[in-house]
Write an enzyme that holds these catalytic residues in place. Structure first.
Site, PDB file in Angstrom:
ATOM      1  CB  SER A 218      -6.404  -3.468  -5.038  1.00 58.64           C
ATOM      2  OG  SER A 218      -6.750  -2.129  -4.812  1.00 58.64           O
ATOM      3  N   GLY A 219      -5.279  -2.579  -1.977  1.00 59.80           N
ATOM      4  CA  GLY A 219      -5.629  -2.254  -0.592  1.00 59.80           C
ATOM      5  C   GLY A 219      -7.047  -1.759  -0.407  1.00 59.80           C
ATOM      6  CB  THR A 256      10.222   7.447  -1.840  1.00 56.76           C
ATOM      7  OG1 THR A 256      11.480   7.959  -2.259  1.00 56.76           O
ATOM      8  CG2 THR A 256      10.129   7.445  -0.317  1.00 56.76           C
ATOM      9  CB  CYS A 345     -19.653   5.559 -15.279  1.00 54.32           C
ATOM     10  SG  CYS A 345     -20.650   6.809 -16.000  1.00 54.32           S
TER      11      CYS A 345
END
Ligand code: PLP
Length: 401
Positions: A218-219, A256, A345
């Site tokens: 994940s970036g 895209t 949470c």
């Protein structure tokens, strides 16, 4: 009263803030932001267009893919860009198992009880569709032991999904060993959620992790923006796409491409490779250890969760006996320190961490635990301030009972 509140707000906003929640998200590095910025404005082409603007975007996107592939030591053809870790986990699990269900199999998935909900809830959804699922329990250090996996294998086991680094405790799983056991059993693919590992430690898909078939990253956990990510899918692995539409990403992920986000991910991958090659990675661990040892030395009844396990260099999950973690987090925030529960949470109510409970902690212990996760940008001075502030806040909360 209004004046008092305004003064509090001014003090709060003017305060030098210390961010120790890098496992939740990281800031975008300046060089990463600079790389992505032109792709919002002058270089806005669609990579599927045949004209120059489109082809420029296509070339930049492929360069970013090469950056991500270099970080993981894999081929560019094995990288699918996604919208982040959640999508990557869903695509890996459902994209592989759903077609088996449709073909009339009753496949068995082995995962662990300490996965992120992106894996756990996907596993539960697959279970409802007919997949058999085993949730491996960790030991008290938060580690899945190889013998536990060995005992869970069945003739119809088709997929093992075990995270590389836990988001709450930082505990590193013996993924290389687990993957070797799965492969020795036969027809089993191996997926890992490496969201909390990539960018913090070297993840080499040709070395220790050569038996891993799919890997999620994940970036926004590695200094690229939120909503970016990638799934590594080893050559030869067949996946059914989650989305239907265009032939993007070699028919595996229609839509895209998020060009600015992908450019940022590629640049962040390069920055991670450079960072991992410097002593900065070891320095981060030393800083984390100083924080941990300082807190344990100055706060009676403080204890590190998953102590003794190999962990990511930035994560410290600490149990403060007789302190409500929610109250502690609010009090720390008012002092300018951002930390976190390990657990999410949900709907306003804080559930005790499923990870700490699975490790054998009581509900009370889980509700008294706080995660500090340092970033590459955390300084020694910030650790000094945290070491001054946290003990005072803890003893004030204890005094209030
Ligand atoms: N997996 C792990 C281990 C995570 O820590 C997270 C996010 O916290 C995710 C998956 C989900 O990633 P994303 O926020 O990119 O969807």
């Amino acid at each position: 009263m209004a004046c008092f509140l305004r003064c509090c707000l001014v003090l709060y906003l003017g305060m030098q803030r210390i961010y120790l929640d890098a496992n939740a998200t990281t800031p975008v590095l300046p060089e990463v932001f600079a790389a992505m910025q032109p792709y919002f404005t002058e270089r806005f082409g669609n990579p599927s267009s045949v004209h120059g603007a489109g082809q420029h975007a296509r070339a930049a996107l492929e360069k970013a893919r090469a950056g991500v592939a270099a970080l993981l030591q894999c081929s560019t053809k094995e990288i699918i860009f996604t919208s982040g870790g959640t999508e990557g986990d869903n695509l890996a699990l459902a994209g592989f198992l759903d077609p088996l269900l449709r073909a009339g199999e009753r496949p068995h998935l082995i995962t662990s009880a300490i996965e992120h909900h992106a894996v756990l809830y996907t596993a539960q959804a697959l279970e409802a569709r007919g997949v058999e699922v085993t949730y491996l329990e960790p030991n008290s250090k938060g580690i899945i032991e190889p013998a536990t996996l060995q005992a869970a294998l069945r003739p119809n086991t088709r997929l093992l999904s075990v995270m590389l680094a836990n988001n709450e405790t930082g505990a590193l799983q013996p993924l290389g060993k687990l993957a070797r056991i799965a492969k020795a059993h036969g027809n089993v693919l191996v997926h890992t959620d490496a969201v909390q590992a990539v960018g913090k430690l070297t993840v080499d898909l040709t070395g220790e992790y050569k038996n891993v078939d799919m890997l999620t990253m994940s970036g926004h956990k590695m200094y690229a923006p939120q909503g970016t990510g990638a799934l590594f899918v080893r050559k030869g692995v067949q996946l059914t796409p989650l989305f239907h539409g265009g032939p993007h990403e070699r028919q595996r992920r229609a839509g895209t491409e998020n060009v600015p986000g992908i450019i940022a991910l590629g640049r962040a991958a390069l920055a991670a490779q450079e960072w991992l090659a410097t002593p900065a990675a070891d320095e981060l661990r030393t800083r984390r250890d100083r924080l941990e040892q300082g807190l344990l030395a100055s706060i009676p009844g403080a204890r590190v969760n998953a102590a003794g396990a190999a962990r990511t260099p930035n994560t410290s999950n600490i149990h403060f006996a007789s302190v409500d973690a929610e109250s502690l987090l609010i009090a720390l925030d008012l002092q300018g320190i951002a930390a976190s529960f390990g657990a999410a949470c949900q709907s306003g109510a804080t559930e005790p961490s499923h990870v700490l409970l699975a490790m054998g902690h009581t509900q009370a212990e889980a509700r008294s635990s706080v995660r500090f996760s340092l970033s590459r940008l955390t300084t020694e001075e910030e650790i000094d301030r945290v070491l001054t502030i946290v003990p005072k806040v803890v003893s004030r909360l204890r005094a209030l009972g």
